[in-house]
Design an enzyme around this catalytic site. Structure first.
Site, PDB file in Angstrom:
ATOM      1  N   THR A  29       0.886  -1.280  -0.031  1.00 18.49           N
ATOM      2  CA  THR A  29      -0.012  -0.050  -0.018  1.00 18.49           C
ATOM      3  C   THR A  29       0.891   1.307   0.091  1.00 18.49           C
ATOM      4  OG1 THR A  29      -1.821  -1.120   1.108  1.00 18.49           O
ATOM      5  CG2 THR A  29      -1.831   1.270   1.379  1.00 18.49           C
ATOM      6  N   TYR A  43      -7.901   0.678  -4.062  1.00 22.01           N
ATOM      7  CA  TYR A  43      -6.663   1.098  -4.520  1.00 22.01           C
ATOM      8  C   TYR A  43      -5.934  -0.164  -5.149  1.00 22.01           C
ATOM      9  CZ  TYR A  43      -4.717  -0.556  -0.337  1.00 22.01           C
ATOM     10  OH  TYR A  43      -4.395  -1.258   0.704  1.00 22.01           O
ATOM     11  N   THR A 109       1.819  -4.527   4.181  1.00 20.60           N
ATOM     12  CA  THR A 109       1.742  -4.665   5.423  1.00 20.60           C
ATOM     13  C   THR A 109       0.924  -6.118   5.776  1.00 20.60           C
ATOM     14  OG1 THR A 109      -0.635  -3.690   5.640  1.00 20.60           O
ATOM     15  CG2 THR A 109       1.463  -2.364   6.252  1.00 20.60           C
ATOM     16  N   ASP A 110       0.300  -6.632   4.852  1.00 16.93           N
ATOM     17  CA  ASP A 110      -0.380  -7.990   5.157  1.00 16.93           C
ATOM     18  C   ASP A 110       0.578  -8.965   5.483  1.00 16.93           C
ATOM     19  OD1 ASP A 110      -2.647  -6.698   4.398  1.00 16.93           O
ATOM     20  OD2 ASP A 110      -3.060  -7.767   2.259  1.00 16.93           O
ATOM     21  N   LYS A 182       0.418  -7.783  12.541  1.00 20.20           N
ATOM     22  CA  LYS A 182      -0.854  -6.862  12.267  1.00 20.20           C
ATOM     23  C   LYS A 182      -1.953  -7.231  12.920  1.00 20.20           C
ATOM     24  CE  LYS A 182      -2.795  -5.010   8.012  1.00 20.20           C
ATOM     25  NZ  LYS A 182      -2.946  -5.180   6.505  1.00 20.20           N
ATOM     26  N   GLU A 303      -3.265 -29.718  26.282  1.00 18.80           N
ATOM     27  CA  GLU A 303      -4.366 -30.518  26.263  1.00 18.80           C
ATOM     28  C   GLU A 303      -3.966 -31.766  24.988  1.00 18.80           C
ATOM     29  OE1 GLU A 303      -8.269 -29.271  26.678  1.00 18.80           O
ATOM     30  OE2 GLU A 303      -7.531 -27.483  26.632  1.00 18.80           O
TER      31      GLU A 303
HETATM   32  N1  ASP Z   1      -2.705  -5.683   0.551  1.00 13.66           N
HETATM   33  C1  ASP Z   1      -1.681  -4.621   1.004  1.00 13.66           C
HETATM   34  C2  ASP Z   1      -0.306  -5.401   1.050  1.00 13.66           C
HETATM   35  O1  ASP Z   1       0.085  -6.031   2.046  1.00 13.66           O
HETATM   36  C3  ASP Z   1      -1.890  -4.137   2.427  1.00 13.66           C
HETATM   37  C4  ASP Z   1      -0.988  -3.082   2.627  1.00 13.66           C
HETATM   38  O2  ASP Z   1       0.126  -2.983   2.307  1.00 13.66           O
HETATM   39  O3  ASP Z   1      -1.185  -2.152   3.753  1.00 13.66           O
HETATM   40  O4  ASP Z   1       0.526  -5.349   0.064  1.00 13.66           O
END
Ligand code: ASP
Length: 346
Positions: A29, A43, A109-110, A182, A303
Site C-alpha cells: 500500500t 486502490y 503490511t499483510d 498486524k 491438552e
Molecule cells: N494488501 C496490502 C499489502 O500487503 C496492504 C498494505 O500494504 O497495507 O500489500
C-alpha cells in the site's frame, strides 16, 4: 563541462559523511495508488516505483545517501518463498559492502511480519534492516507512507539499531521481527507485539529504544539460504468447530513436509485433526501445534500429549511465523527433538 564537474564535486561534498542506505522496494500500500483520488477506499498495491517513493520524501536526503532498488512490486498478499530468498540474498550481499550502513525494505503490511521474521533468521549481519509500509495508499488523504519511510531511514542509520535483528518501523513504533503482528485490518496503528510490546519508538526521526530482543537472530542464526533456490513445503491449517477431515487430508497429501495447525486455544486439536495428523506423523510429516488466538504460548503437553502424539509445540509464534521457522528448520533436519529446540531458541 566545468559546471557539471563543479556540481558533481558539490554533490560529493554534501554526500560526504552521510550514511549510505539502500531502499529495497517490494510493493504494498505504501506504493499503492487509487484511481478515485484522496478518499477512494479501493486502490492497487505496488503501483508506484521506488524512485517515486523516494522523491516524495526529499527530507531523507538530508540524513542519508539513499539508493533505491525495485525487488518486486506486488501486494504482499502475493508474497512468496521465491521473493523471500531473493531478498535475503540481496540483503546479505549489500550488507557485506563496507559502505552500506543499513537497509530499508518497503513492503505491504499483510505479510510484512512473515518477511521480517524470515529475514531475521537468514540475514548474516548485525547492521540494521528495517521493514516499513503504509496503511493508506500514496494517493490517499493523510497518507502515512512518507513519514513512515522517513522514520524507517532514521531507524536504519541509528547506531542503536545495530544488533537488534530485523525491525519493523510503522506508525512511530519500532517492533522486533519475531514479535510483531498486524492486528487491525485498516487502522494505521495496526502493528503490535502482543507478547512483549514494542521495543522502541521513532518520532519524526527521533529514535529511542526501550527493549532488546533476546531470541537468537541474524548473525546468531544457523539458517543459511545462500545456496537454496527453494524451501521445504510447509502448510498451515486452521482449527475451528466441526473441522471436516477432507480439508486436513488435502493439506497432508499436498506433498507438505510439515503442517502447522493454527489450533483453537492452546493449539488444541479437533478430533478429525487428531486422526488425520496422527496418520501424517506416522508417515514422517512434521506436525506443529500453534494457536489462532493471537497471543500467548502453545505449551508442550497442554491438552495434547506431544511426547506421545509425536507433535511439536510452537511456543508463542503465530501460525504464519511458525511456518517460516519450520521451513527453515527442515532445511537442516527432520529430527523432531531438534526442531522443537528451534522453537525455543528462535
Ligand atoms: N494488501 C496490502 C499489502 O500487503 C496492504 C498494505 O500494504 O497495507 O500489500
Amino acid at each position: 563541462m566545468k559546471k557539471v564537474l563543479v556540481l558533481a564535486a558539490l554533490l560529493a561534498s554534501f554526500a560526504f559523511g552521510k550514511p549510505l542506505v539502500y531502499v529495497l522496494a517490494t510493493g504494498g500500500t505504501i506504493a499503492g495508488s487509487a484511481a478515485g483520488g484522496a478518499t477512494d477506499t479501493a486502490y492497487t498495491s505496488g503501483a508506484v516505483t521506488v524512485d517515486a517513493l523516494l522523491k516524495a520524501v526529499p527530507q531523507i536526503n538530508d540524513i542519508a545517501v539513499v539508493k533505491g532498488e525495485q525487488v518486486a512490486n506486488i501486494g504482499s498478499q502475493a508474497m512468496n518463498n521465491e521473493i523471500w530468498l531473493k531478498l535475503a540474498k540481496r540483503v546479505n550481499e549489500l550488507l557485506k559492502q563496507k559502505d552500506v550502513a543499513g537497509i530499508v525494505i518497503t513492503h505491504g503490511t499483510d505479510t510484512m511480519e512473515e518477511t521480517a521474521y524470515f529475514l531475521n533468521l537468514t540475514v548474516k549481519s548485525d547492521k540494521p534492516v528495517v521493514l516499513v509500509g503504509a496503511m493508506r495508499s500514496s494517493t490517499s488523504m493523510s497518507a502515512d507512507g512518507p513519514l513512515n519511510l522517513y522514520n524507517a531511514v532514521n531507524v536504519a542509520i541509528n547506531k542503536e539499531s545495530k544488533g537488534k535483528g530485523v525491525l519493523v518501523a510503522m506508525n512511530e513504533e519500532i517492533h522486533a521481527a519475531r514479535e510483531v503482528q498486524k492486528t487491525n485490518t485498516t487502522g494505521v496503528a495496526t502493528f503490535k507485539s502482543p507478547n512483549t510490546g514494542k521495543i522502541g519508538s521513532v518520532f519524526y526521526g527521533n529514535v529511542k529504544y526501550y527493549l532488546s530482543p533476546v531470541r537468537a537472530h541474524t548473525k546468531a542464526s544457523e539458517f543459511d539460504v545462500s545456496k537454496l533456490s527453494e524451501l521445504p513445503k510447509v502448510e498451515v491449517v486452521m482449527g475451528y468447530a466441526n473441522v471436516d477431515r477432507a480439508m486436513l487430508d488435502a493439506a497432508i497429501s499436498s506433498g507438505a513436509k510439515g503442517i502447522i495447525n493454527a489450533g483453537v486455544g492452546n493449539g488444541s486439536l479437533y478430533p478429525t485433526a487428531e486422526e488425520a495428523f496422527g496418520k501424517a506423523i506416522k508417515n514422517g510429516i512434521i506436525v506443529a501445534r500453534s494457536s489462532r488466538v493471537g497471543s500467548g504460548e502453545t505449551t508442550r503437553g497442554g491438552e495434547t500429549n506431544d511426547d506421545k502424539f509425536g507433535s511439536i509445540a510452537t511456543d508463542n509464534l503465530s501460525p504464519a511465523k511458525a511456518r517460516v521457522l519450520l521451513m527453515l528448520g527442515l532445511t537442516k533436519t527432520n529430527d523432531k527433538a531438534k526442531l522443537q529446540e528451534y522453537f525455543y531458541k528462535y
